[in-house]
Design a protein around this motif. Structure first.
Motif, PDB file in Angstrom:
ATOM      1  N   GLN A 129      40.392  51.743  38.662  1.00 53.48           N
ATOM      2  CA  GLN A 129      40.073  53.051  38.095  1.00 53.48           C
ATOM      3  C   GLN A 129      40.160  53.038  36.584  1.00 53.48           C
ATOM      4  O   GLN A 129      39.402  53.735  35.912  1.00 53.48           O
ATOM      5  CB  GLN A 129      41.006  54.101  38.700  1.00 53.48           C
TER       6      GLN A 129
ATOM      7  N   LEU B 161      36.754  51.756  35.674  1.00 51.51           N
ATOM      8  CA  LEU B 161      35.679  52.697  36.004  1.00 51.51           C
ATOM      9  C   LEU B 161      35.736  53.932  35.108  1.00 51.51           C
ATOM     10  O   LEU B 161      34.709  54.513  34.762  1.00 51.51           O
ATOM     11  CB  LEU B 161      35.784  53.122  37.479  1.00 51.51           C
TER      12      LEU B 161
ATOM     13  N   GLN C   5      31.456  50.341  52.743  1.00 50.08           N
ATOM     14  CA  GLN C   5      32.094  51.539  53.257  1.00 50.08           C
ATOM     15  C   GLN C   5      33.149  51.119  54.280  1.00 50.08           C
ATOM     16  O   GLN C   5      33.044  50.039  54.865  1.00 50.08           O
ATOM     17  CB  GLN C   5      31.062  52.409  53.974  1.00 50.08           C
ATOM     18  N   THR C   6      34.113  51.989  54.484  1.00 50.93           N
ATOM     19  CA  THR C   6      35.173  51.665  55.430  1.00 50.93           C
ATOM     20  C   THR C   6      34.604  51.237  56.781  1.00 50.93           C
ATOM     21  O   THR C   6      35.062  50.282  57.387  1.00 50.93           O
ATOM     22  CB  THR C   6      36.080  52.886  55.637  1.00 50.93           C
TER      23      THR C   6
ATOM     24  N   GLU D 126      30.761  45.414  36.664  1.00 54.23           N
ATOM     25  CA  GLU D 126      31.481  45.115  35.413  1.00 54.23           C
ATOM     26  C   GLU D 126      32.982  45.077  35.664  1.00 54.23           C
ATOM     27  O   GLU D 126      33.707  44.240  35.110  1.00 54.23           O
ATOM     28  CB  GLU D 126      31.132  46.159  34.344  1.00 54.23           C
ATOM     29  N   THR D 127      33.443  45.986  36.522  1.00 59.14           N
ATOM     30  CA  THR D 127      34.866  46.006  36.861  1.00 59.14           C
ATOM     31  C   THR D 127      35.270  44.724  37.586  1.00 59.14           C
ATOM     32  O   THR D 127      36.299  44.118  37.280  1.00 59.14           O
ATOM     33  CB  THR D 127      35.154  47.228  37.753  1.00 59.14           C
TER      34      THR D 127
ATOM     35  N   ALA E 151      32.548  51.848  33.227  1.00 59.72           N
ATOM     36  CA  ALA E 151      32.109  50.536  33.694  1.00 59.72           C
ATOM     37  C   ALA E 151      31.502  50.688  35.082  1.00 59.72           C
ATOM     38  O   ALA E 151      31.906  51.565  35.846  1.00 59.72           O
ATOM     39  CB  ALA E 151      33.290  49.567  33.756  1.00 59.72           C
ATOM     40  N   THR E 152      30.530  49.834  35.401  1.00 62.43           N
ATOM     41  CA  THR E 152      30.014  49.820  36.770  1.00 62.43           C
ATOM     42  C   THR E 152      31.010  49.059  37.645  1.00 62.43           C
ATOM     43  O   THR E 152      31.934  48.424  37.139  1.00 62.43           O
ATOM     44  CB  THR E 152      28.664  49.092  36.857  1.00 62.43           C
ATOM     45  N   ARG E 153      30.768  49.118  38.948  1.00 63.37           N
ATOM     46  CA  ARG E 153      31.622  48.341  39.838  1.00 63.37           C
ATOM     47  C   ARG E 153      31.539  46.858  39.511  1.00 63.37           C
ATOM     48  O   ARG E 153      32.543  46.150  39.496  1.00 63.37           O
ATOM     49  CB  ARG E 153      31.199  48.548  41.291  1.00 63.37           C
TER      50      ARG E 153
ATOM     51  N   ASP F 175      44.725  51.386  40.642  1.00 66.04           N
ATOM     52  CA  ASP F 175      44.803  51.891  39.269  1.00 66.04           C
ATOM     53  C   ASP F 175      44.004  51.005  38.312  1.00 66.04           C
ATOM     54  O   ASP F 175      43.421  51.483  37.344  1.00 66.04           O
ATOM     55  CB  ASP F 175      46.263  51.930  38.799  1.00 66.04           C
ATOM     56  N   LEU F 176      44.014  49.708  38.613  1.00 65.85           N
ATOM     57  CA  LEU F 176      43.328  48.769  37.738  1.00 65.85           C
ATOM     58  C   LEU F 176      41.815  48.994  37.794  1.00 65.85           C
ATOM     59  O   LEU F 176      41.126  49.025  36.780  1.00 65.85           O
ATOM     60  CB  LEU F 176      43.661  47.352  38.206  1.00 65.85           C
TER      61      LEU F 176
END
Ligand SMILES: Nc1ncnc2c1ncn2[C@@H]1O[C@H](COP(=O)(O)OP(=O)(O)O)[C@@H](O)[C@H]1O
Ligand SMILES: [Mg+2]
Lengths: 320, 251
Positions: A208, A211, A114-115, A219-220, A215-217, A205-206
């Motif tokens: 997203q 996703l 998180q930020t 996998e991304t 795809a999960t995070r 964008d890539l």
């Protein structure tokens, strides 16, 4: 800001246009000259090292110096191989230990955190990167060396001692592994910072695009981000290696400094920077000693320069 | 009406900014629903609430329900990847993944059907490239990097990539705004062909595109829905003053 305020207080600039243009030209010329100072310094350092190392390069063939295994300056033997291998061992162990956790940490901070978490962790890493090496050296001496001696040697060497890599050939914890651990801790913040910056240049964008098809995070990260930033990861590793390669004080405090080619993680080592730091200025009456040490410095300079050049060339691709 | 997506009392905040307020609307199954409204009125936000993309931003807060076939996608325990597989998104800027044309289309299939064998995968890739109207342009260079395609081709590639995971719903966030007129028409044509089989929701800020595509229209203003209804009715006989003004080009 201040300059403009003083100007406006003083009223309108009444000087003729030519004076202002001359001022501009002078500012440009001098900032250019000052920008080139580092380059000039580098040139001077390189030339000085070449000149001072010249006598030994004339006396012995470079190959004999680099690959000679006996270091006995008083007998005219200047084999650097034990130091070169010592450096390579310690640097490799440091890099191998540092890279996997660095990649994972950079991924965590950039992709999962998180930020708020990011805002806490990032400055801590930056502080870690700024701790003076001697502090790491003391920590290595007080914590890592005893840990290697009392835990890792009995554990690893006990279980895997039949492999030369884990053989225990000397009784202390001063070792390649201790040096590698200290270096790993030192270069981890640097590698994390570089990989983190590179991940930040990846367009959202890539992520997203990946996703969006479910795809999960992870996998991304695994299928899109890591392949995409792989050259940047290599550059980060090269920078880390370069830093480790030239690191002097923290390493020399924990590796034992015995000029012998290491064959095991638990052997002592004597890296090149430590050789210079420990000996330069002493016993300078021995012929060619001074030239030999400055040749070592030249080797360090060239290697670090090349490493950084490679890293910069790769990283240029990732400018946003 | 057979509602495919049913939004109930949806509120969305970015930090303290209320981007959507009390949105309730039904989106009919199949056909094209167009979301219109001036820039900044929350069109993208509403669209991204359907595939749970809002939560990619950690300042976002969401309340209310978005039900797809009666099941709230925000209910606890819902698998977000399953939602996104069912609800595909065509982004505003075409984004080819940095891999080959073939791998772009195969991307989602490799994730959701890891045991698909090579020949089956190749057949599927060809099929979806054909559906997206790109096959004849790329059949000879499937292994070329997708980023070498023109922008218009990349958007059709993105369509193929999205369709390849067999969604029921296609979302498009101004999917033609980055494209030249011919490529735009190409995408519009594809969306019109696909609307028999997919529930399609398109955000657009051009009225003319809305008129070409819409079966059903949602008109938004300042984070709220002003009016929603069948395209014919909304374009010819709008009920709200704001809608009339927007259609007349007042803002
Ligand atoms: N990530 C974000 N963080 C903060 N505010 C946002 C964010 N995305 C959108 N907004 C704000 O939310 C409102 C609606 O935005 P958006 O849904 O993108 O509108 P539209 O797509 O209709 O132009 C705007 O006021 C916009 O500035
Ligand atoms: Mg938008």
């Amino acid at each position: 800001m201040g300059i403009f305020e003083i100007r406006s207080d003083a009223g309108r600039d009444t000087r003729p246009a030519s004076a202002r243009h001359r001022q501009d030209a002078i500012a440009q010329r001098w900032s250019l000259r000052i920008t080139f100072i580092p380059l000039i310094v580098l040139g001077f350092v390189a030339i000085a090292l070449i000149v001072r190392a010249w006598p030994i390069l004339q006396t012995y063939p470079l190959i004999a110096l680099l690959f000679g295994t006996v270091w006995k300056p008083s007998a005219g033997q200047f084999g650097l191989w034990p130091f070169i291998t010592g450096t390579l061992w310690v640097t490799s162990v440091g890099v191998i230990l540092a890279v996997p956790p660095s990649i994972l940490t950079a991924i965590y901070i950039s992709e999962y955190a998180q930020t708020r978490t990011r805002l806490i962790i990032k400055p801590i890493l930056d502080v870690l990167a700024a701790i003076p090496p001697v502090v790491y050296g003391v920590w290595g001496l007080l914590a890592v060396v005893p840990f290697v001696e009392s835990v890792l040697v009995p554990g690893l060497s006990g279980a895997l001692g039949f492999l030369p890599l884990f053989a225990s050939n000397q009784p202390t914890g001063f070792s390649v592994l201790a040096g590698g651990i200290v270096l790993a801790v030192m270069i981890t913040p640097l590698i994390i910072a570089v990989i983190y910056e590179i991940l930040h240049t990846v367009p959202n964008d890539l992520r997203q695009a990946s996703l969006a098809v479910g795809a999960t995070r992870w996998e991304t990260i695994w299928r899109v981000l890591l392949p995409y930033i792989m050259p940047g990861i290599i550059a980060a590793i090269v920078l880390g290696a370069s830093r480790a390669f030239g690191e002097t004080i923290a390493v020399l405090m924990v590796v034992g400094n015995v000029p012998k080619v290491p064959t095991s993680l638990f052997d002592t080592a004597y890296p090149l920077p430590a050789l210079i730091a420990n000996n330069y200025g002493e016993m300078m009456s021995i012929p060619l000693y001074d030239a030999a040490l400055l040749m070592v410095a030249l080797v360090l300079l060239v290697v670090v320069f090349i490493f950084n050049l490679i890293a910069m060339m790769i990283l240029r691709r990732f400018v946003r | 009406m057979d509602a495919h997506i049913s939004v109930q009392n949806l509120h969305v905040w970015y930090g303290n900014l209320a981007a959507l307020t009390a949105i309730s609307v039904d989106i009919p199954r199949h056909g094209i629903t167009v979301i219109m409204g001036p820039s900044g009125c929350g069109k993208t936000t509403l669209l991204k609430s359907f595939n749970r993309f809002l939560e990619l931003n950690d300042t976002t807060r969401i309340s209310g329900t978005v039900a797809v076939d009666g099941h709230d996608v925000y209910a606890p325990g819902v698998d977000v990847t399953a939602v996104r597989k069912r609800v595909g998104l065509l982004a505003q800027r075409p984004t080819a993944l940095p891999m080959s044309i073939f791998e772009n289309v195969a991307y989602g299939m490799r994730i959701h059907q890891p045991h698909l064998d090579k020949s089956a995968l190749a057949i599927q890739v060809q099929h979806y490239l054909e559906v997206a109207g790109l096959w004849h342009e790329v059949a000879q260079r499937l292994d070329a990097p997708a980023t070498a395609l023109s922008i218009g081709q990349q958007q059709r590639l993105c369509l193929a990539r999205g369709l390849a995971v067999e969604p029921e719903i296609i979302l498009g966030d101004e999917p033609t705004s980055a494209l030249d007129p011919i490529s735009s028409r190409h995408i519009e044509q594809k969306l019109l062909e696909l609307k028999q089989r997919y529930t399609t929701v398109i955000v657009t800020h051009t009225l003319r595109q809305a008129k070409r595509l819409a079966d059903y229209v949602i008109f938004m203003y300042l984070g709220e829905i002003v009016e929603a209804g069948p395209a014919q009715q909304l374009f010819t006989n709008p009920q709200q003053e704001r809608t009339k003004e927007y259609l007349a080009g007042v803002f």
